[in-house]
Design an enzyme around this catalytic site. Structure first.
Site, PDB file in Angstrom:
ATOM      1  CD  GLU A 383      -2.764  -1.301   2.440  1.00 28.60           C
ATOM      2  OE1 GLU A 383      -2.647  -0.469   3.344  1.00 28.60           O
ATOM      3  OE2 GLU A 383      -3.600  -2.223   2.482  1.00 28.60           O
ATOM      4  CD  GLU A 494      -4.361  -8.172   2.048  1.00 32.12           C
ATOM      5  OE1 GLU A 494      -5.262  -7.511   2.578  1.00 32.12           O
ATOM      6  OE2 GLU A 494      -3.174  -7.838   2.073  1.00 32.12           O
TER       7      GLU A 494
HETATM    8  C1  GLA Z   1      -4.912  -4.812   4.461  1.00 35.07           C
HETATM    9  C2  GLA Z   1      -3.632  -5.499   4.876  1.00 35.07           C
HETATM   10  C3  GLA Z   1      -3.884  -6.820   5.560  1.00 35.07           C
HETATM   11  C4  GLA Z   1      -5.039  -6.755   6.521  1.00 35.07           C
HETATM   12  C5  GLA Z   1      -6.250  -6.223   5.821  1.00 35.07           C
HETATM   13  C6  GLA Z   1      -7.453  -6.140   6.719  1.00 35.07           C
HETATM   14  O1  GLA Z   1      -5.421  -5.232   3.298  1.00 35.07           O
HETATM   15  O2  GLA Z   1      -2.761  -5.723   3.813  1.00 35.07           O
HETATM   16  O3  GLA Z   1      -2.729  -7.179   6.243  1.00 35.07           O
HETATM   17  O4  GLA Z   1      -4.707  -5.948   7.614  1.00 35.07           O
HETATM   18  O5  GLA Z   1      -5.957  -4.923   5.388  1.00 35.07           O
HETATM   19  O6  GLA Z   1      -7.438  -6.984   7.774  1.00 35.07           O
END
Ligand code: GLA
Length: 581
Positions: A383, A494
């Site tokens: 990010e 994710e």
């Molecule tokens: C982001 C992070 C993850 C996690 C998610 C929500 O996407 O990369 O590590 O913390 O948020 O849980």
């Protein structure tokens, strides 16, 4: 990379046809087909305008597995209750707080407990239930709370204090001034619990407003014996073994039976939910134990070791997440002398660069020496892009101490050090969210292009936290084609699909979208448009998802709270019983 094609000709044609068809009300045959196949016609029409290019091919998919729904039997046994109607209670004050039985306020009966004299947010009411709560068993709590003076709303939490050192959520809700509010939730007591207290507190807000007095009444803790049967399920990891590994994110506390069994049956990759993040690994005491560590941050792996053990025993590979991230990284890591003072000056760029190198070195050396071959990929940077911050290159700056201390170079430096210390077979990823958003995508592509030119990156991680109706599959597809053009690995790191509705109709709508998504992944992979190597779900079951907020559960994953497969599970293996229009 050349000019980015957002819309292909076929795509435009299909969308136009769908729009015209839905405007005309569709031809009779189309309507008939919809009637036969669709229990939820409104959902279907809405989605019809978003059909991506590969769908005609997907309709010809051979049937894979028939959808089976599991069965759940729940037996409840009340293991603790307190209505505060007697002259004595085993509920005690926590910290400085005092508790008093009184009859001015009550939810039921004629009295309740007031918690008063709090001097810290964690002060509250607590009950030692070590003898009652059993490791591996599932419990549900119900309790009412109320406050008479303070802000309009305040969040109350009920937690379990494990071994006097860990604080696990049991239930939370937002209460309104003067209104009795129900806290309800459930927990499985994690392995390794040797003492357990259940306590009530208010959440962090600052300014002492959280130190309000509050009342508690009608506490009930129920043991839930659940007999759940999934029936015979195909295994996701087997279904996709020739194509990509299938992963799940899990924290140490989620590695209890029967979750362990389901994870090992279904998944061949695991991402620690929190335990490889800087705030979990950085060891403050060791960092500050000697001035020689000022440029050499010390790390401690005790939290993540159980996950490595579990993966090792079950031949599950691990995705390393995450070396460098603006979030879940303590401010003291960037501060002079590792100071915890809120205003402590930040270190120079040079010193931070050394801390960055040594942090990466220490993490990679420990994991490679102690668990060789287990981590196959690392999210080196997470990010770093946030175009709305207005920086050149789209970098995240406002909430990123990495950017504030080192400028944009921290990204390349992180990859350079990761390459230097990572075992050669470990793949290095840049990972981000909202990756289909065009401004973010352009910035990520620029960043990746630079890293690729220097041979520092092996893959792009697309988080894919999506909802049941956003973003469109067209946007997901076109962005994946863009990322795919680099020829690097693509991993869906994710995946979840937030949805606050848990009706049957909502489950089917979600399943349809999951099926489309997996059809899209397969198509992009088959045609070489994106070299997808892993798909990871961000959590095993809905009840533990990060998307569930106090009082507002979300249902984003493939398994429900009883670990029973939802239609979404069948969708992911492209079952013909999940309608796909
Ligand atoms: C982001 C992070 C993850 C996690 C998610 C929500 O996407 O990369 O590590 O913390 O948020 O849980």
């Amino acid at each position: 990379m050349g000019m980015r094609k957002i819309w292909s000709k076929e795509l435009i044609l299909i969308v136009l046809i769908s729009i015209i068809a839905s405007m005309l009300g569709g031809c009779d045959r189309a309507q008939e087909q919809q009637k036969e196949a669709a229990p939820t016609p409104t959902v279907m029409l809405e989605e019809a305008t978003r059909v991506p290019t590969q769908v005609p091919e997907a309709i010809e998919e051979k049937p894979v597995y028939p959808m089976q729904l599991g069965t759940v039997e729940i037996h409840q046994e009340l293991v603790y209750s307190e209505d505060f109607e007697n002259s004595q209670t085993d509920v005690l004050g926590r910290g400085a707080a005092k508790v008093i039985l009184q009859s001015n306020q009550f939810y039921e009966g004629t009295s309740s407990l007031i918690v008063t004299g709090r001097t810290a947010i964690w002060n509250g009411a607590t009950i030692d239930l070590t003898k009652t709560l059993v490791v591996g068993e599932s419990y549900q709590v119900e309790a009412y709370v109320m406050y008479e003076n303070g802000p309009d709303t305040i969040q109350f939490d009920c937690k379990v204090e494990k071994n006097s050192s860990e604080y696990l959520n049991f239930a939370s809700n937002i209460a309104k001034l003067g209104e009795w509010t129900l806290l309800t939730g459930s927990i499985i007591i994690p392995e390794g619990t040797t003492s357990a207290s259940v306590y009530f507190e208010t959440t962090i807000g600052g300014n002492g407003i959280d130190f309000i007095d509050f009342y508690v009444d009608e506490i009930k803790i129920t043991k839930e014996d659940v007999t759940a049967s999934r029936g015979e399920l195909p295994s996701l990891k087997r279904v996709y073994e020739d194509r990509y590994s299938i992963g799940v994110a899990a924290t140490v506390n989620e590695i209890t039976e029967p979750r362990k069994q389901l994870i090992s049956e279904q998944f061949n990759s695991l991402t620690p939910g929190n335990e490889l993040k800087p705030d979990s690994l950085l060891d403050y005491a060791a960092c500050t134990s000697d001035a020689k560590f000022n440029d050499n941050p010390q790390v401690n792996f005790s939290r993540v070791d159980p996950l490595f053990q579990f993966c090792k025993e079950n031949q599950i590979a691990m995705r390393g997440h995450v070396l460098v991230w603006h979030s879940q990284t303590p401010r003291w890591f960037f501060a002079e002398g590792y100071s915890m003072e809120a205003q402590a000056p930040l270190v120079s760029k040079d010193l931070m660069q050394k801390r960055l190198e040594n942090y990466i070195k220490n993490v990679l050396e420990y994991t490679q020496n102690n668990y060789p071959g287990m981590i196959y990929a690392w999210d080196v940077v997470n990010e770093a892009i946030n175009p709305s911050d207005g920086e050149e290159g789209g970098y995240r700056s406002k909430d990123s101490l990495w950017y504030q201390v080192m400028g944009p170079e921290f990204v390349e430096k992180a990859f350079e050090y990761a390459r230097k210390y990572a075992a050669p077979e470990i793949k290095l990823f840049y990972n981000d969210y909202n990756t289909e958003d065009s401004a973010r995508m352009l910035a990520i592509c620029d960043l990746v292009e630079g890293l690729k030119a220097k041979g520092l990156i092996d893959g792009i991680g697309l988080q894919t936290h999506i909802s049941s109706d956003h973003p469109s599959l067209i946007d997901i597809e076109s962005s994946m084609r863009e990322y795919g053009e680099f020829g690097l690995e693509i991993q869906i790191t994710e995946l979840d699909m937030g949805m606050v509705d848990n009706t049957e109709e909502a489950y089917m709508h979600q399943a349809t979208r999951y099926k489309r998504l997996f059809t899209l992944f397969k198509h992009l992979d088959d045609t070489g448009a994106a070299n997808i190597t892993n798909i990871t779900f961000w959590g095993l079951s809905d009840d533990i998802s990060w998307l569930s907020k106090p009082g507002v559960p979300s249902y984003p994953l493939l398994f429900d709270q009883y670990l029973i497969q939802k239609p979404a599970f069948w969708a992911v293996i492209l079952s013909e019983d999940i309608p796909l229009y």
